[in-house]
Design a protein around this motif. Structure first.
Motif, short mmCIF file in Angstrom:
data_model
loop_
_atom_site.label_atom_id
_atom_site.label_comp_id
_atom_site.label_asym_id
_atom_site.label_seq_id
_atom_site.Cartn_x
_atom_site.Cartn_y
_atom_site.Cartn_z
N UNK A 1 -83.45 17.84 18.13
CA UNK A 1 -83.10 16.46 18.47
C UNK A 1 -83.64 16.07 19.85
N UNK A 2 -83.43 16.93 20.83
CA UNK A 2 -83.91 16.62 22.18
C UNK A 2 -85.43 16.56 22.24
N UNK A 3 -86.10 17.42 21.47
CA UNK A 3 -87.57 17.38 21.46
C UNK A 3 -88.08 16.10 20.78
N UNK A 4 -87.33 15.60 19.79
CA UNK A 4 -87.69 14.33 19.16
C UNK A 4 -87.56 13.18 20.14
N UNK A 5 -86.47 13.17 20.91
CA UNK A 5 -86.28 12.10 21.90
C UNK A 5 -87.39 12.12 22.94
N UNK A 6 -87.77 13.30 23.40
CA UNK A 6 -88.88 13.40 24.36
C UNK A 6 -90.17 12.88 23.74
N UNK A 7 -90.41 13.23 22.47
CA UNK A 7 -91.63 12.79 21.79
C UNK A 7 -91.67 11.27 21.69
N UNK A 8 -90.55 10.65 21.35
CA UNK A 8 -90.49 9.19 21.28
C UNK A 8 -90.76 8.57 22.65
N UNK B 1 -92.47 9.69 25.00
CA UNK B 1 -93.87 9.86 25.40
C UNK B 1 -94.86 9.22 24.43
N UNK B 2 -94.35 8.46 23.45
CA UNK B 2 -95.23 7.65 22.61
C UNK B 2 -95.79 8.32 21.37
N UNK B 3 -95.23 9.45 20.96
CA UNK B 3 -95.73 10.10 19.74
C UNK B 3 -95.19 9.40 18.50
N UNK B 4 -95.99 9.43 17.43
CA UNK B 4 -95.65 8.68 16.22
C UNK B 4 -95.00 9.53 15.14
N UNK B 5 -95.34 10.82 15.09
CA UNK B 5 -94.86 11.67 14.01
C UNK B 5 -94.30 12.98 14.55
N UNK B 6 -93.33 13.51 13.82
CA UNK B 6 -92.77 14.83 14.10
C UNK B 6 -92.98 15.65 12.85
#
Length: 374
Positions: free
Chosen positions: A293-300, A302-307
């Motif tokens: 969950x925390x890695x998803x929030x960081x990805x969002x 920083x502008x990433x589109x997919x996990x």
């Protein structure tokens, strides 16, 4: 520059492109091509290819289609020859790394098919020059269209289910948490609340102790599954070739003790759920749910589109269910295999343990190598 003139089939007179192996500064154009295709993953990155070549002790070859001085398409592969046993080609090897053909945006379907056929012919011709070719395998990437030429070239298939979550666009910390939670299954939301209520914390780290914990947890996890852990040289090469923002490591702790770790790989527009590992004694506390969950929030943020949760075998119902409950969409893809040796010969090699001489390489669908396969 290495050309294929000595072994390339007759050129297709209907096209204006030519095929060559890329080297030196030409690989800069290759990297630009990869980054121009948002669904391509870190496995296609030049640096990751070089890491794989080092760890697998195989030869890296990148075939390119050039037209008017521009790189139109490419096909990376690694080739491994074991004297007296033979040669295996993968695009790509190492724990299901996605590979395959890539094309610049804007090519029409007819041109794509012509170029795909020529790139595959070039790879095929090259493999045939090596000692006792066994198989060549091209692993598709979720969401990346596959040309008909590849289906014809490599008729044997081995399916996987890619599972990818489309990340919401970053708004604010509170809004994003709510957006993500709304996409999860109720059981995932319940599991996610547990570590936050149990005194477990998540920290993004980039220090030797954290990576040592990751390797230790990973080795324990793979041993419990009867699998082979990723080797130490891979971790060393990854840390050397990629900066921290491209390989963030999340560590869960309780009372000052590390209990779980998640290595995420970031490239282009996608974050990869790459190495999750939890100590057995703390799995019931669901620390991995917090790390994901925390890695998803960081990805969002920083502008990433997919996990990308990676590929799942068709018989891995429990693994598939875990990923699906995070809201991941099923995107099937295939391993495309071209056999040069007979099935009987491949079965003989498999029965004698010869495939262990090609560590990290995919050779042929295991179920078809069984003697009782109909």
């Amino acid at each position: 520059m290495t050309t294929l003139a000595d072994f390339l089939p007759t050129a297709n007179l209907m096209t204006t492109h030519h095929i060559q192996q890329l080297s030196g500064s030409e690989l800069d154009s290759y990297e630009s091509l990869v980054l121009s295709r948002p669904r391509l993953l870190i496995y296609h990155a030049r640096r990751f290819l070089e890491v794989l070549a080092s760890v697998t002790q195989a030869e890296l070859h990148v075939f390119g289609a050039i037209a008017g001085g521009s790189l139109e398409a490419a096909l990376p592969c690694l080739v491994k020859t074991v004297p007296s046993l033979g040669t295996v080609c993968n695009s790509l090897p190492f724990y299901g790394s996605n590979g395959g053909l890539m094309f610049r945006d804007g090519l029409d379907s007819v041109t794509r098919e012509m170029i795909a056929g020529d790139l595959l012919s070039a790879m095929d011709a090259f493999v045939r020059t090596r000692e006792r070719p066994l198989t060549a395998t091209i692993i598709g990437a979720p969401g990346v269209p596959v040309p008909t030429a590849l289906e014809t070239f490599a008729p044997t298939r081995d399916r996987r289910i890619g599972q990818v979550l489309r990340l919401p666009v970053w708004a604010s910390a509170s809004d994003n948490r709510e957006q993500l939670m709304a996409r999860f299954h109720q059981k995932t939301r319940n599991a996610l609340r547990k570590p936050y209520k149990s005194g477990i914390s998540c920290t993004r780290r980039d220090d030797p102790e954290a990576y040592a914990a990751l390797r230790d947890f990973h080795a324990q996890t793979m041993a419990g599954l009867g699998g082979t852990p990723k080797p130490a040289p891979f971790f060393e090469a990854l840390l050397t070739r990629f900066a921290e923002p491209e390989r963030p490591l999340y560590v869960a702790t309780q009372d000052g003790r590390s209990i779980a770790a998640l290595l995420v790989l970031r490239y282009n527009r996608t974050c990869e759920y790459y190495i999750p590992a939890t100590t057995a004694a703390f799995r019931a506390w669901q620390p991995m749910s917090m790390l994901v969950f925390e890695s998803m929030l960081d990805a969002m943020r920083d502008g990433y589109a997919w996990y990308n949760f990676g590929g799942t075998w068709l018989n891995q119902d429990g693994v598939h269910r875990f990923k699906a409950r995070w809201g991941a969409e099923d995107i099937p893809y295939d391993y495309y295999i071209r056999a040069y040796a007979t099935l009987d010969h491949l079965r003989t090699l498999g029965a004698t343990g010869a495939f262990s001489r090609f560590p990290y390489f995919y050779i042929f669908p295991y179920h078809q190598l069984e003697d009782n396969h109909a």
